[in-house]
Structure formats: C-alpha cells, structure tokens
Design a protein around this motif. Structure first.
Motif, PDB file in Angstrom:
ATOM      1  N   ARG A  19      -8.325  -6.376  -2.390  1.00 48.65           N
ATOM      2  CA  ARG A  19      -8.340  -4.923  -2.631  1.00 48.65           C
ATOM      3  C   ARG A  19      -7.004  -4.452  -3.190  1.00 48.65           C
ATOM      4  O   ARG A  19      -6.963  -3.621  -4.094  1.00 48.65           O
ATOM      5  N   LEU A  20      -5.936  -4.984  -2.643  1.00 49.91           N
ATOM      6  CA  LEU A  20      -4.601  -4.609  -3.089  1.00 49.91           C
ATOM      7  C   LEU A  20      -4.387  -5.009  -4.545  1.00 49.91           C
ATOM      8  O   LEU A  20      -3.875  -4.220  -5.348  1.00 49.91           O
ATOM      9  N   GLU A  21      -4.799  -6.218  -4.909  1.00 50.99           N
ATOM     10  CA  GLU A  21      -4.687  -6.656  -6.302  1.00 50.99           C
ATOM     11  C   GLU A  21      -5.481  -5.759  -7.241  1.00 50.99           C
ATOM     12  O   GLU A  21      -5.032  -5.435  -8.335  1.00 50.99           O
ATOM     13  N   SER A  22      -6.655  -5.340  -6.802  1.00 55.36           N
ATOM     14  CA  SER A  22      -7.483  -4.453  -7.605  1.00 55.36           C
ATOM     15  C   SER A  22      -6.793  -3.104  -7.802  1.00 55.36           C
ATOM     16  O   SER A  22      -6.786  -2.557  -8.910  1.00 55.36           O
ATOM     17  N   LYS A  23      -6.197  -2.579  -6.741  1.00 58.21           N
ATOM     18  CA  LYS A  23      -5.484  -1.303  -6.847  1.00 58.21           C
ATOM     19  C   LYS A  23      -4.274  -1.424  -7.771  1.00 58.21           C
ATOM     20  O   LYS A  23      -3.988  -0.511  -8.540  1.00 58.21           O
ATOM     21  N   VAL A  24      -3.568  -2.542  -7.683  1.00 54.70           N
ATOM     22  CA  VAL A  24      -2.411  -2.763  -8.556  1.00 54.70           C
ATOM     23  C   VAL A  24      -2.867  -2.824 -10.012  1.00 54.70           C
ATOM     24  O   VAL A  24      -2.244  -2.217 -10.894  1.00 54.70           O
ATOM     25  N   ARG A  25      -3.942  -3.538 -10.269  1.00 51.45           N
ATOM     26  CA  ARG A  25      -4.453  -3.657 -11.633  1.00 51.45           C
ATOM     27  C   ARG A  25      -4.866  -2.278 -12.181  1.00 51.45           C
ATOM     28  O   ARG A  25      -4.539  -1.917 -13.316  1.00 51.45           O
ATOM     29  N   ARG A  26      -5.553  -1.486 -11.350  1.00 50.46           N
ATOM     30  CA  ARG A  26      -5.963  -0.151 -11.791  1.00 50.46           C
ATOM     31  C   ARG A  26      -4.764   0.762 -12.019  1.00 50.46           C
ATOM     32  O   ARG A  26      -4.770   1.582 -12.945  1.00 50.46           O
ATOM     33  N   ALA A  27      -3.739   0.635 -11.167  1.00 49.00           N
ATOM     34  CA  ALA A  27      -2.537   1.460 -11.341  1.00 49.00           C
ATOM     35  C   ALA A  27      -1.843   1.124 -12.653  1.00 49.00           C
ATOM     36  O   ALA A  27      -1.388   2.016 -13.382  1.00 49.00           O
ATOM     37  N   LYS A  28      -1.780  -0.157 -12.990  1.00 54.20           N
ATOM     38  CA  LYS A  28      -1.154  -0.555 -14.256  1.00 54.20           C
ATOM     39  C   LYS A  28      -1.978  -0.061 -15.432  1.00 54.20           C
ATOM     40  O   LYS A  28      -1.441   0.474 -16.408  1.00 54.20           O
ATOM     41  N   GLU A  29      -3.298  -0.221 -15.347  1.00 55.23           N
ATOM     42  CA  GLU A  29      -4.156   0.247 -16.431  1.00 55.23           C
ATOM     43  C   GLU A  29      -4.056   1.755 -16.598  1.00 55.23           C
ATOM     44  O   GLU A  29      -4.075   2.266 -17.724  1.00 55.23           O
ATOM     45  N   GLY A  30      -3.940   2.469 -15.483  1.00 54.14           N
ATOM     46  CA  GLY A  30      -3.775   3.921 -15.560  1.00 54.14           C
ATOM     47  C   GLY A  30      -2.474   4.304 -16.239  1.00 54.14           C
ATOM     48  O   GLY A  30      -2.431   5.264 -17.016  1.00 54.14           O
ATOM     49  N   TYR A  66       0.837  -1.198   0.000  1.00 47.49           N
ATOM     50  CA  TYR A  66       0.000   0.000   0.000  1.00 47.49           C
ATOM     51  C   TYR A  66       0.875   1.253   0.000  1.00 47.49           C
ATOM     52  O   TYR A  66       0.579   2.229  -0.692  1.00 47.49           O
ATOM     53  N   TRP A  67       1.961   1.222   0.761  1.00 47.83           N
ATOM     54  CA  TRP A  67       2.882   2.358   0.785  1.00 47.83           C
ATOM     55  C   TRP A  67       3.486   2.559  -0.607  1.00 47.83           C
ATOM     56  O   TRP A  67       3.602   3.688  -1.078  1.00 47.83           O
ATOM     57  N   TYR A  68       3.891   1.479  -1.268  1.00 52.41           N
ATOM     58  CA  TYR A  68       4.479   1.597  -2.597  1.00 52.41           C
ATOM     59  C   TYR A  68       3.469   2.194  -3.577  1.00 52.41           C
ATOM     60  O   TYR A  68       3.817   3.062  -4.381  1.00 52.41           O
ATOM     61  N   LEU A  69       2.226   1.727  -3.504  1.00 54.51           N
ATOM     62  CA  LEU A  69       1.200   2.222  -4.428  1.00 54.51           C
ATOM     63  C   LEU A  69       0.913   3.701  -4.239  1.00 54.51           C
ATOM     64  O   LEU A  69       0.642   4.410  -5.207  1.00 54.51           O
ATOM     65  N   THR A  70       0.954   4.167  -3.006  1.00 53.47           N
ATOM     66  CA  THR A  70       0.606   5.568  -2.759  1.00 53.47           C
ATOM     67  C   THR A  70       1.817   6.493  -2.728  1.00 53.47           C
ATOM     68  O   THR A  70       1.677   7.678  -3.007  1.00 53.47           O
ATOM     69  N   GLY A  71       2.992   5.958  -2.417  1.00 50.99           N
ATOM     70  CA  GLY A  71       4.159   6.820  -2.282  1.00 50.99           C
ATOM     71  C   GLY A  71       5.157   6.718  -3.410  1.00 50.99           C
ATOM     72  O   GLY A  71       5.524   7.724  -4.027  1.00 50.99           O
ATOM     73  N   ALA A  72       5.633   5.527  -3.701  1.00 49.91           N
ATOM     74  CA  ALA A  72       6.727   5.366  -4.656  1.00 49.91           C
ATOM     75  C   ALA A  72       6.245   5.218  -6.100  1.00 49.91           C
ATOM     76  O   ALA A  72       6.880   5.750  -7.018  1.00 49.91           O
ATOM     77  N   PHE A  73       5.152   4.499  -6.316  1.00 48.50           N
ATOM     78  CA  PHE A  73       4.720   4.252  -7.692  1.00 48.50           C
ATOM     79  C   PHE A  73       4.316   5.524  -8.440  1.00 48.50           C
ATOM     80  O   PHE A  73       4.635   5.642  -9.631  1.00 48.50           O
TER      81      PHE A  73
END
Length: 174
Positions: free
Chosen positions: A155-166, A40-47
């Motif tokens: 939920r985390l997998e869903s966020k990762v998938r959306r981040a990649k699609e974005g 979650y930190w990686y998705l919101t901070g580093a990615f």
C-alpha cells in the motif's frame, strides 16, 4: 490496569515459549513498523509541502519550454522521487527478513529437541514438546509479521507511486 498486566503476561509467556529468536523477530517487526509509520507521516505531512514548493517554483519560472527548463523539471522530480522512496527498500528488507528469522527459530528449536533426545532419550515427550514449540512458534511469528508488513508495504509503495505521478502531472511541460 489488570487487563494490561494479563496482556503483558501472555506476551511474556509467548516469548518464553518461542525462545530467544522471538526477540529478534520482535525487533525486526518493530523497526519495520517504525519505518512504515515514518513513511506514512512523510507522505501526509512533509511531502505535500515539498510538492507545493516545487509547483510554485515551476510556476514562477518564465521559461518552461526550453531544454534547460525540462532538465530542471526532471531534476526536481528526481529529488522528490528520492525523498519519497527513502527507506522503502529497508522496509521491504525487513518484510523479507521476518520469515528468515522465524526459520532461524525453527533451526534453534530443532537443535534443542535433538539435544533433549540425546540426553534424555525419546522417553520424555514433555521436554520434546517444549523444543518443538520453540521450533514452530518463531516460524509462525515470522510469517505473521511478514504478512502484516507485506500488505502495508505494498500500500505504501502504491501511495508513493501515486504521489510521484501527481507531482509529474502538476508540472506541465509545454
């Protein structure tokens, strides 16, 4: 402070009632949550920084239409995808491991019950009850740990998938 001491004592009593297998469940649960918090930190901070760097590099390219440009785009997306999905499999493994470790507690608890029955006979229900609780509590703890992890891992997998699609949508290919 008194509340924290009472909370610690109730946790210690719970661990003592469930046997040593609960420490393993607790360890797997701790590892699972550390990994999920890190993701979650990686998705919101580093990615977002990585995403912006990739978009800036793509926008700075003069050639975005050739075959070579598309391979470069795919490589950047693939690298970002690898970084996004890092440790997701380990998190899912921890989720699957929790109930299995709980079942190990069931087996060890039932062995304790059978040992008591072999030594004492069936005349001492208190000793048998402690073995049965040692058999059921780890199973329950493993299931609860897996349920909490399953919800957040999904939920985390869903966020990762959306981040990649974005990211893919942000890199137009002409």
């Amino acid at each position: 402070m008194l509340y924290l001491m009472e909370l610690w004592e109730s946790i210690r009593d719970f661990l003592a009632t469930g046997g040593d297998v609960l420490y393993i469940v607790m360890g797997v649960l701790f590892l699972m949550w550390v990994l999920m918090i890190e993701r979650y930190w990686y998705l919101t901070g580093a990615f977002p920084k990585l995403r912006n760097d990739i978009i800036a590099k793509w926008d700075a390219r003069k050639d975005t239409t050739s075959w070579y440009a598309h391979r470069i785009r795919e490589a950047w997306i693939s690298e970002a995808n690898d970084k996004l999905n890092a440790r997701i499999l380990l998190i899912k493994t921890c989720v699957a491991l929790c109930p299995l470790v709980g079942l190990l507690g069931t087996v060890t608890g039932m062995i304790a019950v059978f040992e008591i029955m072999a030594v004492q006979g069936t005349g001492n229900p208190r000793l048998m009850a402690s073995g049965i609780s040692m058999a059921t509590i780890p199973t329950m703890a493993g299931m609860v740990a897996a349920l909490s992890g399953m919800f957040f891992a999904t939920r985390l997998e869903s966020k990762v998938r959306r981040a990649k699609e974005g990211l893919v949508d942000s890199l137009p290919h002409h």
